[in-house]
Motif scaffolding. Structure first.
Motif, PDB file in Angstrom:
ATOM      1  N   GLN A   1       0.832  -1.208   0.000  1.00 18.60           N
ATOM      2  CA  GLN A   1       0.000   0.000   0.000  1.00 18.60           C
ATOM      3  C   GLN A   1       0.865   1.256   0.000  1.00 18.60           C
ATOM      4  O   GLN A   1       0.531   2.254  -0.656  1.00 18.60           O
ATOM      5  N   SER A   2       2.005   1.196   0.684  1.00 22.14           N
ATOM      6  CA  SER A   2       2.900   2.368   0.750  1.00 22.14           C
ATOM      7  C   SER A   2       3.508   2.701  -0.610  1.00 22.14           C
ATOM      8  O   SER A   2       3.946   3.822  -0.841  1.00 22.14           O
ATOM      9  N   LEU A   3       3.544   1.699  -1.497  1.00 20.69           N
ATOM     10  CA  LEU A   3       4.103   1.913  -2.829  1.00 20.69           C
ATOM     11  C   LEU A   3       3.086   2.531  -3.785  1.00 20.69           C
ATOM     12  O   LEU A   3       3.377   2.729  -4.975  1.00 20.69           O
ATOM     13  N   GLY A   4       1.891   2.820  -3.282  1.00 18.61           N
ATOM     14  CA  GLY A   4       0.869   3.431  -4.117  1.00 18.61           C
ATOM     15  C   GLY A   4      -0.021   2.435  -4.827  1.00 18.61           C
ATOM     16  O   GLY A   4      -0.808   2.815  -5.709  1.00 18.61           O
ATOM     17  N   LEU A   5       0.095   1.156  -4.463  1.00 17.98           N
ATOM     18  CA  LEU A   5      -0.754   0.138  -5.081  1.00 17.98           C
ATOM     19  C   LEU A   5      -2.140   0.149  -4.439  1.00 17.98           C
ATOM     20  O   LEU A   5      -2.272   0.209  -3.219  1.00 17.98           O
ATOM     21  N   ARG A   6      -3.134   0.087  -5.286  1.00 21.13           N
ATOM     22  CA  ARG A   6      -4.508   0.149  -4.825  1.00 21.13           C
ATOM     23  C   ARG A   6      -5.195  -1.204  -5.000  1.00 21.13           C
ATOM     24  O   ARG A   6      -4.714  -2.070  -5.721  1.00 21.13           O
ATOM     25  N   ARG A   7      -6.315  -1.355  -4.371  1.00 24.48           N
ATOM     26  CA  ARG A   7      -7.106  -2.566  -4.498  1.00 24.48           C
ATOM     27  C   ARG A   7      -7.360  -2.881  -5.979  1.00 24.48           C
ATOM     28  O   ARG A   7      -7.675  -1.990  -6.762  1.00 24.48           O
ATOM     29  N   GLU A   8      -7.163  -4.148  -6.337  1.00 20.97           N
ATOM     30  CA  GLU A   8      -7.369  -4.692  -7.674  1.00 20.97           C
ATOM     31  C   GLU A   8      -6.242  -4.373  -8.656  1.00 20.97           C
ATOM     32  O   GLU A   8      -6.273  -4.838  -9.797  1.00 20.97           O
ATOM     33  N   ASP A   9      -5.236  -3.598  -8.244  1.00 24.67           N
ATOM     34  CA  ASP A   9      -4.059  -3.434  -9.100  1.00 24.67           C
ATOM     35  C   ASP A   9      -3.365  -4.788  -9.250  1.00 24.67           C
ATOM     36  O   ASP A   9      -3.261  -5.553  -8.288  1.00 24.67           O
TER      37      ASP A   9
END
Length: 522
Positions: free
Chosen positions: A55-63
């Motif tokens: 999440q800290s890397l900017g990844l969002r749900r369903e990425d």
């Protein structure tokens, strides 16, 4: 469904499910790889830290995120951490080329990549082939200095507090991808749900294999396979067993080393691997191992290999068939009820139909039909491939692409792939049946059978044969041997002795390559 298996709740996160199941055994060893071990408590903490790190890397749900790593504790942490965060791991075969990965990067639109240091150069070569702009590149056990902007896997995990609550995912939500092996063409992105992991672990791992908390399991099939993912992650972790992971390729010598030194009780392999081990002069004695059960899938297990293995080690090989589309095995032999040469009976919770070329259900014993399966672990679709999705996923039923027969006792026997079946003199001939017979000859290591036109333009069988080291065999001897064991019309009219057979990176024989060779007259 199986009488003892309840469906998962509608709101369900499989990573959280495993953490909860093992909360009371936090000090027990969960995973052991080439460099160390994780107990269940450490695994839970690292999974939650990985989720926070993603999440800290900017990844969002369903990425989607590439998961291109050798089997290790880090692989399991990455996969479960992604599920916990609602991010979709795309588990990739580690034996492919840069061109393959370039296709998959473009096809999946992955936003990040988790990669083993040893595989980083291949991934970088793939990234250079197109405009693949990743938000993050995370490297596990880097072999050299990290590329600019890349993140160290261990630092990502240790640098974030555990994410207390998982993303509120659904049992039917797209959770991860597996690419088909590509044995018949370009690989397809197969989309699976959170709930599918639960169903295969309960229906097959717990209720057919009968895995126990006391087991130590070792899978030659890697985690990126549907087969290996169940074998070495979802099944054992669902019962609190311990898992042995190996990064290197499962050569006979590498496998023997683990069987004798680490003493696993359950081993999962594929027919080619079992055959190679039995042919090895280094095959350990029964007294050197602690096996209570073995499993086979990927290709049908020849009767001879199963019988010889059991004679040597005193334990059964439970042969079954699964698929990337169904996630794991849905038709299988059972412990205590093994009929070598067959694939057993349907796994409880799954239904099987054999259909003829007019799509009518086959009712007569020993009649060849197309295998269809219905069960709760079917994939959602092939990503961005509507035609093939519609062809394979037909309502509640999934077309396997395999042909089978069922005998009067209800046991199913493999008869080849749909595109491998041969009609010789107007009668269907199963190439696999001929192959299995040829392989019973003590001089034969491997065999593949395809169709070849004779001088009259009629299809006849041709056998490509790899002999064991130091062995010799003539065409006449092969033909005579097959005629002794099969109906005369099934013997191979043409025979070619070769040094090796073409295979996919997963070890499956590419019969279509042999067919192409014959069509080209090479």
């Amino acid at each position: 469904m199986h009488a003892n298996v309840l469906p998962p709740p509608a709101r369900f996160n499989f990573a959280r499910h495993l953490i909860d199941l093992n909360a009371a055994r936090s000090a027990k060893t969960a995973l052991t790889d080439d460099l160390g071990s994780l107990c269940y408590g450490e695994l839970a903490e690292q999974v939650q830290r990985m989720a926070a790190g993603l999440q800290s890397l900017g990844l969002r749900r369903e990425d989607r995120v590439f998961l291109l790593m050798h089997d290790s504790c880090d692989w399991v942490v990455a996969f479960l951490g992604a599920l916990y965060a609602g991010v979709v791991p795309v588990a990739l075969n580690t034996l492919l080329t840069a061109e393959d990965y370039a296709f998959m990067l473009d096809h999946s639109r992955a936003q990040a990549a988790l990669v083993s240091g040893a595989l980083l150069p291949t991934l970088q070569a793939a990234m250079s082939q197109g405009p693949h702009e990743l938000k993050a590149l995370v490297v596990s056990r880097p072999a050299a200095a990290l590329p600019e902007g890349a993140v160290d896997f261990a630092a990502l995990v240790s640098g974030h507090p555990p994410l207390a609550k998982p993303v509120d995912t659904l049992a039917d939500e797209a959770a991860f991808w597996l690419y088909s092996s590509g044995s018949t063409g370009k690989p397809k992105g197969t989309v699976h749900t959170q709930g599918n992991l639960y169903w295969t672990a309960e229906l097959y791992g717990r209720h057919v294999l009968g895995l126990r908390e006391s087991d130590v399991v070792f899978s030659a099939a890697k985690l990126f396979f549907a087969y290996g993912l169940g074998n070495a992650l979802t099944f054992p972790l669902s019962v609190g067993a311990s898992v042995l992971l190996m990064a290197e390729r499962p050569t006979p010598q590498a496998t023997f080393k683990r069987l004798t030194e680490n003493q696993p009780t359950v081993f999962y392999g594929a027919p080619t691997g079992y055959g190679g081990m039995l042919a090895s002069p280094d095959l350990p004695a029964k007294s050197q191992v602690r096996l209570r059960l073995c499993s086979s899938a990927g290709e049908a297990l020849p009767r001879d290999i199963g019988e010889r293995w059991t004679r040597h080690f005193g334990c059964e090989i439970i042969d079954g068939i699964g698929s990337t589309e169904m996630l794991h095995v849905f038709l299988s032999n059972r412990p205590g009820d093994v009929r070598y040469g067959t694939t057993g009976k349907p796994v409880p919770g799954y239904e099987i139909e054999l259909r003829d070329e007019n799509h009518a259900v086959v009712t007569h014993p020993n009649q060849i039909g197309d295998l269809y399966v219905k069960g709760p672990s079917s994939a959602l679709m092939y990503w961005n491939n509507r035609d093939k999705s519609r062809d394979t996923f037909q309502g509640e039923w999934t077309k396997s692409g395999d042909k089978y027969t069922r005998d009067a006792d209800g046991y199913y026997t493999y008869a080849g792939r749909n595109d491998d079946m041969l009609k010789v003199s107007g009668i269907y001939v199963s190439p696999f049946e001929v192959e299995a017979t040829v392989m019973q000859h003590p001089a034969v290591l491997e065999c593949a059978v395809v169709g070849k036109q004779d001088t009259d333009g009629l299809i006849k069988t041709k056998a490509f044969i790899v002999l064991k080291a130091g062995q010799s065999l003539t065409e006449a001897e092969v033909k005579a041997f097959v005629k002794e064991h099969l109906a005369p019309y099934k013997y191979p009219r043409f025979i070619e002795f070769v040094s090796e057979l073409p295979k996919t990176a997963t070890g499956k024989i590419q019969r279509f390559r042999l067919r192409e060779k014959e069509a080209a007259g090479l």
